[in-house]
Design an enzyme around this catalytic site. Structure first.
Site, PDB file in Angstrom:
ATOM      1  CE  LYS A   1      -0.186  -8.270   3.324  1.00 37.18           C
ATOM      2  NZ  LYS A   1      -0.751  -8.149   1.966  1.00 37.18           N
TER       3      LYS A   1
ATOM      4  CD  GLU B   1      -7.584  -5.248   1.584  1.00 36.18           C
ATOM      5  OE1 GLU B   1      -6.480  -5.826   1.510  1.00 36.18           O
ATOM      6  OE2 GLU B   1      -7.765  -4.078   1.207  1.00 36.18           O
TER       7      GLU B   1
ATOM      8  CB  SER C   1      -0.927   0.011   1.224  1.00 33.54           C
ATOM      9  OG  SER C   1      -0.195  -0.196   2.411  1.00 33.54           O
TER      10      SER C   1
HETATM   11  O1  KIV Z   1      -0.481  -3.418   1.536  1.00 34.08           O
HETATM   12  C1  KIV Z   1      -1.101  -3.370   2.599  1.00 34.08           C
HETATM   13  O2  KIV Z   1      -1.047  -2.397   3.363  1.00 34.08           O
HETATM   14  C2  KIV Z   1      -1.925  -4.521   2.947  1.00 34.08           C
HETATM   15  C3  KIV Z   1      -2.833  -4.389   4.127  1.00 34.08           C
HETATM   16  C4  KIV Z   1      -3.975  -3.535   3.793  1.00 34.08           C
HETATM   17  C5  KIV Z   1      -3.260  -5.702   4.646  1.00 34.08           C
HETATM   18  O3  KIV Z   1      -1.876  -5.501   2.293  1.00 34.08           O
END
Ligand code: KIV
Length: 283
Positions: free
Chosen positions: A132, A201, A64
């Site tokens: 992640k 999400e 993000s």
């Molecule tokens: O990129 C991000 O900040 C995320 C979160 C919203 C879980 O994947």
């Protein structure tokens, strides 16, 4: 007087009885003990330092950052180099929390080899605790291999921003029965493949409950209701820095955009009116 040279051992837990160092194992144990997991995104040294000082469990270096730091419309342009740059700044600040790094679009989906090379770089060059990956069953083999070679993986299902061009909107996902059962299956497959947690999400709360009860690892929700084992927000959203972005799941804990504008206005006025710098602020 006799003075012992022995060092007093630090307790394993801090005042708040939070583990001093959070690992992926700690996170998995929290599901069993019922301790809610608090995760926030962090992209730079100072914010990561404050998050760590107050006992955040996980700092997510989320892609993000492509939106909130770099100003892109989507997260797709973010590169592995960008993630490493930000993760290194976060790593310098964090002493206790687990750091998880988002793997950007096309850095792992292309092949097991690419996933190993890019996730390996993040783990080795930065020294974080986990990566992640967005995606379901179709990335299960990649997840399985990464976990086998010692790279802990956090899954991410539901609204997966890297797939925005496939879905066309950022609306709530899995509202119909087909997509809901697909998501539940994806979660079980990721669990079996060895993820240590799964971000859910923007999905209905009832579905998040079902997933949370069906997998052995913790779920961490963002717009996924109260039943998840933990919660995550984008730190700029919860601080009120991303003013125009107001989905109902974002609880604003501060209004920093207005505070910042106020400070900037005052500074400009002070410079123009010769109020700043004063004698006290001069040498
Ligand atoms: O990129 C991000 O900040 C995320 C979160 C919203 C879980 O994947």
């Amino acid at each position: 007087m006799f003075k012992s040279n022995k060092r007093i051992r630090k307790p394993l837990t801090s005042e708040s009885s939070k583990p001093r160092v959070v690992t992926t194992k700690t996170v998995m144990t929290m599901k069993k003990t019922g301790d809610k997991i608090a995760m926030l995104t962090g992209y730079d040294y100072l914010i990561a330092k404050y998050l760590d000082q107050v006992g955040i469990d996980i700092v997510l270096v989320g892609d993000s950052l492509g939106n909130v730091v770099q100003g892109h419309e989507t997260t797709l342009p973010v590169t592995v180099e960008d993630m490493i740059y930000h993760a290194k700044a976060v790593k310098r600040a964090v002493k206790h929390a687990l750091i998880a790094v988002d793997m950007p679009f096309m850095s792992f989906q292309t092949s097991v080899d690419d996933a190993v090379r890019n996730c390996g770089r993040v783990m080795k060059d930065v020294g974080v605790g986990a990566v992640k990956l967005e995606g379901g069953e179709y990335i299960a083999d990649i997840v399985r291999h990464l976990v086998r070679i010692g790279i802990p993986v956090m899954g991410h299902l539901g609204l997966t921003p890297q797939a925005i061009n496939k879905f066309g909107t950022y609306e709530v996902r899995a509202q119909d029965a087909n997509e809901a059962s697909e998501l539940l299956r994806d979660a079980k497959v990721l669990d079996e493949a060895g993820v240590f947690s799964i971000v859910l999400e923007k999905i209905p709360s009832s579905l998040a409950k079902k997933v949370t009860e069906s997998v052995s690892v913790p779920t961490i929700g963002i717009g996924a209701g109260v039943h998840c084992d933990g919660q995550v927000l984008v730190v700029y959203d919860m601080l009120g820095l991303t003013e125009e972005f107001k989905p109902r799941f974002v609880h604003r804990y501060a209004e920093l955009a207005e505070t910042m504008r106020g400070a900037f206005r005052e500074y400009i006025n002070d410079v123009k009116s010769r109020k700043f710098p004063s004698e006290n602020e001069s040498y």
